[in-house]
Scaffold this active site. Structure first.
Site, PDB file in Angstrom:
ATOM      1  N   GLY A 167     -24.459   3.681   1.705  1.00 31.23           N
ATOM      2  CA  GLY A 167     -23.330   4.217   0.928  1.00 31.23           C
ATOM      3  C   GLY A 167     -23.674   4.140  -0.544  1.00 31.23           C
ATOM      4  O   GLY A 167     -24.108   3.089  -1.038  1.00 31.23           O
ATOM      5  N   TYR A 168     -23.518   5.245  -1.268  1.00 26.10           N
ATOM      6  CA  TYR A 168     -23.924   5.251  -2.675  1.00 26.10           C
ATOM      7  C   TYR A 168     -22.835   5.848  -3.552  1.00 26.10           C
ATOM      8  O   TYR A 168     -23.085   6.687  -4.421  1.00 26.10           O
ATOM      9  CB  TYR A 168     -25.266   5.993  -2.845  1.00 26.10           C
ATOM     10  CG  TYR A 168     -26.136   5.342  -3.898  1.00 26.10           C
ATOM     11  CD1 TYR A 168     -26.852   4.192  -3.622  1.00 26.10           C
ATOM     12  CD2 TYR A 168     -26.198   5.863  -5.181  1.00 26.10           C
ATOM     13  CE1 TYR A 168     -27.624   3.570  -4.587  1.00 26.10           C
ATOM     14  CE2 TYR A 168     -26.963   5.253  -6.166  1.00 26.10           C
ATOM     15  CZ  TYR A 168     -27.670   4.105  -5.857  1.00 26.10           C
ATOM     16  OH  TYR A 168     -28.431   3.487  -6.827  1.00 26.10           O
ATOM     17  N   GLY A 169     -21.582   5.404  -3.339  1.00 22.75           N
ATOM     18  CA  GLY A 169     -20.481   5.793  -4.214  1.00 22.75           C
ATOM     19  C   GLY A 169     -20.264   4.695  -5.236  1.00 22.75           C
ATOM     20  O   GLY A 169     -21.220   4.050  -5.694  1.00 22.75           O
ATOM     21  N   ASN A 170     -19.005   4.457  -5.597  1.00 20.54           N
ATOM     22  CA  ASN A 170     -18.703   3.437  -6.601  1.00 20.54           C
ATOM     23  C   ASN A 170     -19.285   2.082  -6.182  1.00 20.54           C
ATOM     24  O   ASN A 170     -20.028   1.443  -6.934  1.00 20.54           O
ATOM     25  CB  ASN A 170     -17.179   3.354  -6.783  1.00 20.54           C
ATOM     26  CG  ASN A 170     -16.763   2.209  -7.688  1.00 20.54           C
ATOM     27  OD1 ASN A 170     -16.868   1.047  -7.306  1.00 20.54           O
ATOM     28  ND2 ASN A 170     -16.308   2.513  -8.884  1.00 20.54           N
ATOM     29  N   ALA A 171     -18.960   1.641  -4.965  1.00 18.43           N
ATOM     30  CA  ALA A 171     -19.355   0.303  -4.528  1.00 18.43           C
ATOM     31  C   ALA A 171     -20.874   0.193  -4.381  1.00 18.43           C
ATOM     32  O   ALA A 171     -21.509  -0.728  -4.918  1.00 18.43           O
ATOM     33  CB  ALA A 171     -18.648  -0.038  -3.220  1.00 18.43           C
ATOM     34  N   GLY A 172     -21.488   1.124  -3.660  1.00 19.98           N
ATOM     35  CA  GLY A 172     -22.920   1.025  -3.360  1.00 19.98           C
ATOM     36  C   GLY A 172     -23.805   1.190  -4.581  1.00 19.98           C
ATOM     37  O   GLY A 172     -24.794   0.461  -4.745  1.00 19.98           O
TER      38      GLY A 172
ATOM     39  N   LYS B 231       0.855  -1.190   0.000  1.00 21.33           N
ATOM     40  CA  LYS B 231       0.000   0.000   0.000  1.00 21.33           C
ATOM     41  C   LYS B 231       0.884   1.229   0.000  1.00 21.33           C
ATOM     42  O   LYS B 231       2.019   1.184   0.495  1.00 21.33           O
ATOM     43  CB  LYS B 231      -0.880   0.024   1.257  1.00 21.33           C
ATOM     44  CG  LYS B 231      -2.171   0.791   1.068  1.00 21.33           C
ATOM     45  CD  LYS B 231      -3.174  -0.020   0.282  1.00 21.33           C
ATOM     46  CE  LYS B 231      -4.526   0.594   0.147  1.00 21.33           C
ATOM     47  NZ  LYS B 231      -5.497  -0.355  -0.418  1.00 21.33           N
TER      48      LYS B 231
HETATM   49  P1  NAD Z   1     -17.017   6.496  -2.625  1.00 22.94           P
HETATM   50  O1  NAD Z   1     -16.263   7.643  -2.070  1.00 22.94           O
HETATM   51  O2  NAD Z   1     -17.268   6.402  -4.092  1.00 22.94           O
HETATM   52  O3  NAD Z   1     -18.466   6.407  -1.902  1.00 22.94           O
HETATM   53  C1  NAD Z   1     -18.637   6.448  -0.521  1.00 22.94           C
HETATM   54  C2  NAD Z   1     -20.137   6.615  -0.255  1.00 22.94           C
HETATM   55  O4  NAD Z   1     -20.362   6.532   1.156  1.00 22.94           O
HETATM   56  C3  NAD Z   1     -20.688   7.958  -0.692  1.00 22.94           C
HETATM   57  O5  NAD Z   1     -21.973   7.769  -1.270  1.00 22.94           O
HETATM   58  C4  NAD Z   1     -20.835   8.732   0.613  1.00 22.94           C
HETATM   59  O6  NAD Z   1     -21.875   9.699   0.568  1.00 22.94           O
HETATM   60  C5  NAD Z   1     -21.203   7.599   1.542  1.00 22.94           C
HETATM   61  N1  NAD Z   1     -20.997   7.942   2.943  1.00 22.94           N
HETATM   62  C6  NAD Z   1     -19.985   8.661   3.477  1.00 22.94           C
HETATM   63  N2  NAD Z   1     -20.217   8.815   4.802  1.00 22.94           N
HETATM   64  C7  NAD Z   1     -21.360   8.145   5.080  1.00 22.94           C
HETATM   65  C8  NAD Z   1     -22.119   7.938   6.246  1.00 22.94           C
HETATM   66  N3  NAD Z   1     -21.734   8.467   7.414  1.00 22.94           N
HETATM   67  N4  NAD Z   1     -23.235   7.196   6.145  1.00 22.94           N
HETATM   68  C9  NAD Z   1     -23.645   6.692   4.981  1.00 22.94           C
HETATM   69  N5  NAD Z   1     -22.987   6.870   3.842  1.00 22.94           N
HETATM   70  C10 NAD Z   1     -21.860   7.587   3.889  1.00 22.94           C
HETATM   71  O7  NAD Z   1     -16.287   5.221  -2.087  1.00 22.94           O
HETATM   72  P2  NAD Z   1     -16.326   3.722  -2.665  1.00 22.94           P
HETATM   73  O8  NAD Z   1     -15.213   3.555  -3.628  1.00 22.94           O
HETATM   74  O9  NAD Z   1     -17.715   3.350  -3.061  1.00 22.94           O
HETATM   75  O10 NAD Z   1     -15.884   2.941  -1.331  1.00 22.94           O
HETATM   76  C11 NAD Z   1     -16.823   2.663  -0.296  1.00 22.94           C
HETATM   77  C12 NAD Z   1     -16.202   1.646   0.630  1.00 22.94           C
HETATM   78  O11 NAD Z   1     -15.840   0.491  -0.125  1.00 22.94           O
HETATM   79  C13 NAD Z   1     -14.897   2.113   1.317  1.00 22.94           C
HETATM   80  O12 NAD Z   1     -14.822   1.515   2.599  1.00 22.94           O
HETATM   81  C14 NAD Z   1     -13.829   1.543   0.423  1.00 22.94           C
HETATM   82  O13 NAD Z   1     -12.601   1.357   1.132  1.00 22.94           O
HETATM   83  C15 NAD Z   1     -14.461   0.222   0.051  1.00 22.94           C
HETATM   84  N6  NAD Z   1     -13.862  -0.357  -1.161  1.00 22.94           N
HETATM   85  C16 NAD Z   1     -14.058   0.208  -2.379  1.00 22.94           C
HETATM   86  C17 NAD Z   1     -13.457  -0.364  -3.500  1.00 22.94           C
HETATM   87  C18 NAD Z   1     -13.677   0.228  -4.873  1.00 22.94           C
HETATM   88  O14 NAD Z   1     -13.203  -0.397  -5.836  1.00 22.94           O
HETATM   89  N7  NAD Z   1     -14.373   1.324  -5.018  1.00 22.94           N
HETATM   90  C19 NAD Z   1     -12.665  -1.507  -3.364  1.00 22.94           C
HETATM   91  C20 NAD Z   1     -12.492  -2.083  -2.108  1.00 22.94           C
HETATM   92  C21 NAD Z   1     -13.109  -1.480  -1.005  1.00 22.94           C
END
Ligand code: NAD
Length: 415
Positions: free
Chosen positions: A217-222, A105
């Site tokens: 959570g509604y970013g990439n993963a959600g 990392k």
């Molecule tokens: P992102 O930044 O795209 O989305 C994060 C989401 O979480 C946003 O919708 C944000 O509004 C929401 N959020 C933030 N604070 C919050 C709260 N208090 N309550 C509810 N929602 C909240 O991030 P991502 O890439 O979707 O990653 C989300 C999680 O998945 C992280 O823990 C990340 O480490 C993990 N993850 C992601 C990937 C990937 O490929 N994107 C891979 C492995 C792990």
């Protein structure tokens, strides 16, 4: 109250696993610390003419199974202990998925939201200038992580290529498609989690076409979890949330509408014709599947007893505390732990490396099929270990992953 030290947490998890596996004390000692770490100072000319020096890290936790793999984070609160912990978790994740890779990392203490594109480009190139001799397809392969993007990966690949005099596409993953990225990287994390969910549903006789789902959570993963749960299985997603709050609709929430409202208003909490709910209420809804895709430490000893879902898919890293894990296990809630559930991202990153080395591009279908095979195999391996030792899925994932790393260390004659 001070935040828990993530490296201490990762060491505690390893110690628990060492007990289950009856690991030799010397082997455990070796695994408790990173094999190598680099601390670098990166001078960057800022747009106003000042020279600013940024602190950067790269930790190569363990490469017994192959070159290290893991993202680079740009964050104002980055610490070496966070990077150490994340590099340990990458070691277990790549091992669990059966990838011929170790764990690493990286991080830079900076605030990318306050930097121009030019400053960020110079920081990316400076990071590679400082570390390029320790990176590369046979040594250590970075990827995007918090606040780093495909464009930044392209700059880093380009800078590395200038040092080596080759087009070294395979030195980093998560690149844009036009410079050696892979099909299917965008939704890989959520897709991998959905394949694991399908296996869990088979085990517990859950008919996913009739299942209800809540997503925190509604970013990439959600957001991809929402569209894929519908597309792959016909699930009904009844609740979604983000940092501004959540909504519930028993009739189901449409993924396209959620994406449109999120893009227009910056929150899914504004989706019309739904009941507004808090993030806490979402976790306790009477649904079949709960997808945790936001933050760490959201399911705790205070709310774990109120979780009604049959299965939790941890797409986020660390959403469940150790005390909550024990309560969920007792209540027979099946948790698909983070470093299994969200391993689709690193798996498709590995596919990207392989395609770069082969100079060949796979189709979406090839990537999906290979990802499905890996996730299914990993899920079934963890389930079998969980039954064998009567331990929860997280502990089981640790035993499988750590045992493979130990086996490689012993076979190489390291311990
Ligand atoms: P992102 O930044 O795209 O989305 C994060 C989401 O979480 C946003 O919708 C944000 O509004 C929401 N959020 C933030 N604070 C919050 C709260 N208090 N309550 C509810 N929602 C909240 O991030 P991502 O890439 O979707 O990653 C989300 C999680 O998945 C992280 O823990 C990340 O480490 C993990 N993850 C992601 C990937 C990937 O490929 N994107 C891979 C492995 C792990």
């Amino acid at each position: 109250m001070s935040k828990p030290n993530p490296f201490e947490i990762s060491q505690k998890q390893l110690a628990d696993c060492a007990k289950i596996l009856c690991l030799d004390a010397g082997v455990h000692e070796f695994l408790k610390h990173p094999m190598r770490e680099f601390h670098v100072s990166i001078p960057v000319r800022m747009d106003d003419g000042r020279m600013k020096v940024f602190q950067g890290f790269r930790v190569q936790y363990n490469d017994a199974l192959g070159p290290c793999k893991g993202g680079i984070r740009f964050h104002p609160e980055e610490t070496i202990d966070t990077v150490r912990a994340l590099s340990a978790w990458m070691t277990w994740k790549t091992s669990l998925l059966g990838l011929p890779l170790g764990g690493g990392k990286g991080g830079v203490i900076c605030n990318p939201k306050e930097m121009s594109a030019g400053e960020l480009e110079r920081l990316c190139r400076g990071y590679i200038d400082a570390l390029w001799q320790n990176l590369g397809p046979e040594k250590d392969v970075p990827a995007p992580d918090v606040y780093t993007t495909p464009q930044m990966m392209a700059w880093m690949m380009d800078q590395f290529s200038k040092h080596t005099g080759n087009n070294s596409f395979g030195m980093i993953t998560g690149k844009p498609l036009c410079v050696g990225g892979s099909c299917g990287r965008g939704d890989a994390t959520a897709r991998g989690g959905m394949y694991a969910l399908r296996e869990a549903a088979k085990e517990f006789n859950i008919d996913l076409s009739k299942a209800t789902v809540a997503i925190q959570g509604y970013g990439n993963a959600g957001s991809y979890a929402h569209s894929l749960a519908k597309e792959l299985f016909g699930c009904k997603v009844v609740a979604v949330s983000d940092s501004k709050g959540g909504v519930f609709n028993a009739a189901g929430i449409d993924a396209d509408e959620a994406a449109r409202v999120k893009a227009q208003t910056s929150s899914v909490a504004n989706i019309p014709n739904c009941k507004k709910i808090s993030n806490e209420e979402l976790l306790e809804l009477n649904v079949d599947i709960l997808v945790a895709a936001a933050l760490e430490n959201v399911i705790t000893k205070d709310n774990a007893g109120k979780v009604k879902a049959k299965v939790i898919v941890e797409l986020a890293n660390g959403p469940t505390t150790p005390e909550a894990d024990a309560i969920l296990f007792q209540n027979k809630v099946h948790v698909i732990p983070d470093f299994l559930a969200n391993a689709g991202g690193v798996t498709v990153s590995y596919f990207e490396m392989v395609q770069n080395i082969m100079r060949y591009c796979w189709s979406f279908d090839e990537v999906y099929q290979k990802l499905d095979e890996r996730m299914t195999m990993a899920y079934q391996g963890v389930l079998a270990a969980s039954k064998k030792y009567n331990i929860n899925m997280r502990q089981a994932a640790y035993t499988v992953a750590v045992a493979r790393v130990v086996d490689a260390m012993k076979t190489r004659g390291w311990v």
